[in-house]
Design a protein around this motif. Structure first.
Motif, mmCIF file in Angstrom:
data_model
loop_
_atom_site.group_PDB
_atom_site.id
_atom_site.type_symbol
_atom_site.label_atom_id
_atom_site.label_comp_id
_atom_site.label_asym_id
_atom_site.label_seq_id
_atom_site.Cartn_x
_atom_site.Cartn_y
_atom_site.Cartn_z
ATOM 1 N N LEU A 173 -5.825 -9.223 -7.963
ATOM 2 C CA LEU A 173 -4.900 -9.585 -7.015
ATOM 3 C C LEU A 173 -5.630 -9.909 -5.599
ATOM 4 C CD1 LEU A 173 -2.088 -6.894 -7.795
ATOM 5 C CD2 LEU A 173 -2.027 -9.408 -8.145
ATOM 6 N N ALA A 174 -6.782 -8.924 -5.320
ATOM 7 C CA ALA A 174 -7.349 -8.984 -4.081
ATOM 8 C C ALA A 174 -8.076 -10.368 -4.080
ATOM 9 C CB ALA A 174 -8.565 -7.801 -4.243
ATOM 10 N N GLU A 175 -8.669 -10.765 -5.175
ATOM 11 C CA GLU A 175 -9.508 -12.042 -5.144
ATOM 12 C C GLU A 175 -8.499 -13.353 -4.746
ATOM 13 O OE1 GLU A 175 -11.008 -12.460 -8.926
ATOM 14 O OE2 GLU A 175 -12.756 -10.844 -8.627
ATOM 15 N N GLU A 176 -7.141 -13.016 -5.350
ATOM 16 C CA GLU A 176 -6.123 -14.120 -4.991
ATOM 17 C C GLU A 176 -5.622 -14.168 -3.496
ATOM 18 O OE1 GLU A 176 -1.792 -15.617 -6.613
ATOM 19 O OE2 GLU A 176 -2.936 -13.976 -7.675
ATOM 20 N N LEU A 177 -5.494 -12.893 -2.926
ATOM 21 C CA LEU A 177 -5.182 -12.816 -1.631
ATOM 22 C C LEU A 177 -6.185 -13.248 -0.605
ATOM 23 C CD1 LEU A 177 -2.990 -9.484 -2.158
ATOM 24 C CD2 LEU A 177 -2.026 -11.748 -1.806
ATOM 25 N N THR A 178 -7.481 -13.119 -1.065
ATOM 26 C CA THR A 178 -8.515 -13.368 -0.059
ATOM 27 C C THR A 178 -8.568 -14.680 0.234
ATOM 28 O OG1 THR A 178 -9.953 -11.854 -1.092
ATOM 29 C CG2 THR A 178 -10.996 -13.361 0.243
ATOM 30 N N VAL A 179 -8.003 -15.617 -0.379
ATOM 31 C CA VAL A 179 -8.061 -16.959 -0.280
ATOM 32 C C VAL A 179 -6.924 -17.323 1.047
ATOM 33 C CG1 VAL A 179 -6.924 -19.531 -1.104
ATOM 34 C CG2 VAL A 179 -8.123 -17.670 -2.666
ATOM 35 N N HIS A 180 -5.945 -16.516 1.183
ATOM 36 C CA HIS A 180 -5.176 -16.546 2.303
ATOM 37 C C HIS A 180 -5.234 -15.696 3.395
ATOM 38 C CE1 HIS A 180 -2.630 -19.036 -0.382
ATOM 39 N NE2 HIS A 180 -2.815 -18.195 -1.533
ATOM 40 N N TYR A 181 -5.624 -14.327 3.159
ATOM 41 C CA TYR A 181 -6.019 -13.413 4.178
ATOM 42 C C TYR A 181 -7.306 -13.294 4.695
ATOM 43 C CZ TYR A 181 -1.189 -11.725 3.134
ATOM 44 O OH TYR A 181 0.217 -11.704 3.267
ATOM 45 N N GLY A 182 -8.238 -13.790 3.949
ATOM 46 C CA GLY A 182 -9.711 -13.425 4.348
ATOM 47 C C GLY A 182 -10.354 -12.102 3.733
ATOM 48 N N ALA A 183 -11.410 -12.131 3.471
ATOM 49 C CA ALA A 183 -12.015 -10.946 2.725
ATOM 50 C C ALA A 183 -12.304 -9.621 3.437
ATOM 51 C CB ALA A 183 -13.279 -11.212 2.367
ATOM 52 N N GLU A 184 -12.102 -9.817 5.113
ATOM 53 C CA GLU A 184 -12.052 -8.819 5.752
ATOM 54 C C GLU A 184 -10.393 -8.141 6.220
ATOM 55 O OE1 GLU A 184 -14.712 -6.878 6.232
ATOM 56 O OE2 GLU A 184 -15.612 -8.394 4.872
ATOM 57 N N CYS A 185 -9.455 -8.699 5.488
ATOM 58 C CA CYS A 185 -8.185 -8.359 5.935
ATOM 59 C C CYS A 185 -8.070 -6.873 5.567
ATOM 60 C CB CYS A 185 -7.174 -9.258 5.067
ATOM 61 S SG CYS A 185 -5.467 -8.599 5.318
ATOM 62 N N PRO A 186 -7.554 -6.008 6.028
ATOM 63 C CA PRO A 186 -7.140 -4.666 5.749
ATOM 64 C C PRO A 186 -6.509 -4.416 4.455
ATOM 65 C CG PRO A 186 -6.729 -4.963 8.146
ATOM 66 C CD PRO A 186 -7.036 -6.263 7.587
ATOM 67 N N ALA A 187 -6.639 -3.730 3.613
ATOM 68 C CA ALA A 187 -5.893 -3.257 2.602
ATOM 69 C C ALA A 187 -5.818 -1.717 2.346
ATOM 70 C CB ALA A 187 -6.492 -3.778 1.363
ATOM 71 N N ALA A 188 -4.960 -1.368 1.952
ATOM 72 C CA ALA A 188 -4.730 0.201 1.696
ATOM 73 C C ALA A 188 -3.981 0.524 -0.141
ATOM 74 C CB ALA A 188 -4.170 0.922 2.479
ATOM 75 N N VAL A 189 -4.424 1.618 -0.493
ATOM 76 C CA VAL A 189 -3.626 2.179 -1.734
ATOM 77 C C VAL A 189 -3.293 3.598 -1.473
ATOM 78 C CG1 VAL A 189 -4.150 2.830 -4.173
ATOM 79 C CG2 VAL A 189 -4.842 0.284 -3.173
ATOM 80 N N VAL A 190 -1.964 3.678 -1.713
ATOM 81 C CA VAL A 190 -1.654 5.208 -1.611
ATOM 82 C C VAL A 190 -0.879 5.717 -3.142
ATOM 83 C CG1 VAL A 190 -0.182 6.716 -0.546
ATOM 84 C CG2 VAL A 190 -1.061 5.033 0.759
ATOM 85 N N PHE A 191 -1.705 6.593 -3.586
ATOM 86 C CA PHE A 191 -1.348 7.179 -4.996
ATOM 87 C C PHE A 191 -0.472 8.459 -4.681
ATOM 88 C CE2 PHE A 191 -2.412 10.322 -8.023
ATOM 89 C CZ PHE A 191 -2.199 9.869 -9.181
ATOM 90 N N HIS A 192 0.691 8.522 -5.369
ATOM 91 C CA HIS A 192 1.536 9.686 -5.086
ATOM 92 C C HIS A 192 1.812 10.011 -3.883
ATOM 93 C CE1 HIS A 192 1.055 11.592 -9.617
ATOM 94 N NE2 HIS A 192 1.568 10.419 -9.502
ATOM 95 N N ALA A 193 2.189 9.025 -3.138
ATOM 96 C CA ALA A 193 2.453 9.142 -1.852
ATOM 97 C C ALA A 193 3.351 10.471 -1.500
ATOM 98 C CB ALA A 193 3.350 8.003 -1.071
ATOM 99 N N SER A 194 3.068 11.419 -0.848
ATOM 100 C CA SER A 194 3.755 12.798 -0.230
ATOM 101 C C SER A 194 3.660 13.770 -1.308
ATOM 102 C CB SER A 194 5.476 12.072 -0.035
ATOM 103 O OG SER A 194 6.248 12.133 -1.410
ATOM 104 N N LYS A 195 2.985 13.432 -2.358
ATOM 105 C CA LYS A 195 2.964 14.680 -3.422
ATOM 106 C C LYS A 195 1.526 15.377 -3.134
ATOM 107 C CE LYS A 195 4.528 14.208 -7.447
ATOM 108 N NZ LYS A 195 4.996 13.753 -8.957
ATOM 109 N N PRO A 196 1.516 16.500 -3.496
ATOM 110 C CA PRO A 196 0.310 17.443 -3.211
ATOM 111 C C PRO A 196 -0.986 16.668 -3.830
ATOM 112 C CG PRO A 196 2.079 18.814 -4.208
ATOM 113 C CD PRO A 196 2.451 17.487 -4.271
ATOM 114 N N ASP A 197 -0.905 16.003 -4.810
ATOM 115 C CA ASP A 197 -2.118 15.384 -5.225
ATOM 116 C C ASP A 197 -2.326 13.920 -4.741
ATOM 117 O OD1 ASP A 197 -0.247 14.328 -6.514
ATOM 118 O OD2 ASP A 197 -1.182 13.920 -8.552
ATOM 119 N N GLN A 198 -1.618 13.550 -3.534
ATOM 120 C CA GLN A 198 -1.601 12.310 -2.902
ATOM 121 C C GLN A 198 -3.012 12.002 -2.723
ATOM 122 O OE1 GLN A 198 0.547 11.173 0.654
ATOM 123 N NE2 GLN A 198 -0.981 11.710 1.830
#
Length: 247
Positions: A173-198
């Protein structure tokens, strides 16, 4: 009786709405997905509630439990992770209940993308940067995406993208999106948002996949992409402009 489809929120037991907690406390049956919903949320149920984990049940088996509770005159708290309006299988479950004459209603919940944005401390709609948020998913072993909903079509708008059910395909997905947003476009991943092991991973489209793979994330994470994710400065909103015309 009524089957209450309840948004259980992103994970934290104190992010349920007051209405959700009221339904949980009043329902002798609770049907939930154990993959996403833990004991802290289930603690809102009555001590003697019948709790049914759907992790290993198919749709027919889930429906049978709901209909059986109806026949006993029992309310059911049907917990959905996040908000029932997003990827909750509400449509097919409610259609089956309609066919059986079982009453149901919906209580909204805090969606995972909102909890992720709160964790990051970002506004996803920044004036003159982006005013739209696209909530979508990736296709792997899931149902086909409708015609016209290719990721490239959404990316071409420059909107903030929130990708659900996509964490195992981050690199593609990152490779596909780079075509449109550019490699330096900010990206973030949040795992288990709001849980103790976030877990929060921040970076760009150039390196976010490396970070996801290093953390060995496989599920329960949302991906956010776009300039707003990196707190790119924009214009100030007219809403609080001291010079705007007052009604």
């Amino acid at each position: 009786m009524t089957v209450h489809f309840i948004g259980a929120g992103p994970g934290a037991a104190d992010l349920l709405t007051l209405r959700a907690v009221e339904h949980l406390r009043a329902s002798p049956v609770c049907v939930y997905a154990g993959t996403y919903i833990d004991e802290a949320i289930l603690a809102h149920c009555p001590p003697d509630a019948r709790k049914i984990d759907t992790a290993n049940l198919d749709l027919d088996q889930i429906t049978a439990e709901l209909v059986a509770a109806d026949s006993r005159g029992e309310d059911v708290a049907r917990l959905c992770s996040g908000d029932p309006s997003l990827y909750s299988a509400l449509a097919e479950q409610s259609a089956r209940l309609d066919a059986r004459g079982v009453q149901w209603d919906v209580t909204p919940g805090v969606p995972a993308y909102a909890a992720a944005a709160a964790t990051l401390g970002v506004e996803l709609t920044v004036p003159e940067v982006t005013q739209s948020v696209v909530l979508t998913r990736a296709q792997a072993r899931s149902t086909a995406m409708p015609d016209g909903e290719a990721l490239a079509n959404f990316a071409a708008t420059g909107s903030t993208l929130v990708l659900h059910l996509a964490i195992t395909r981050t690199r593609v997905l990152a490779e596909e999106l780079t075509v449109h947003y550019g490699a330096e476009c900010p990206a973030a991943v949040v795992f288990h948002a709001s849980k103790p092991d976030q877990l929060v991973l921040t970076g760009t489209l150039a390196d976010i996949a490396d970070k996801v793979e290093a953390a060995a994330l496989k599920q329960a994470a949302v991906i956010l992409v776009g300039p707003a994710v990196g707190r790119t400065p924009g214009a100030e909103s007219h809403l609080y402009d001291a010079c705007r015309e007052r009604a």
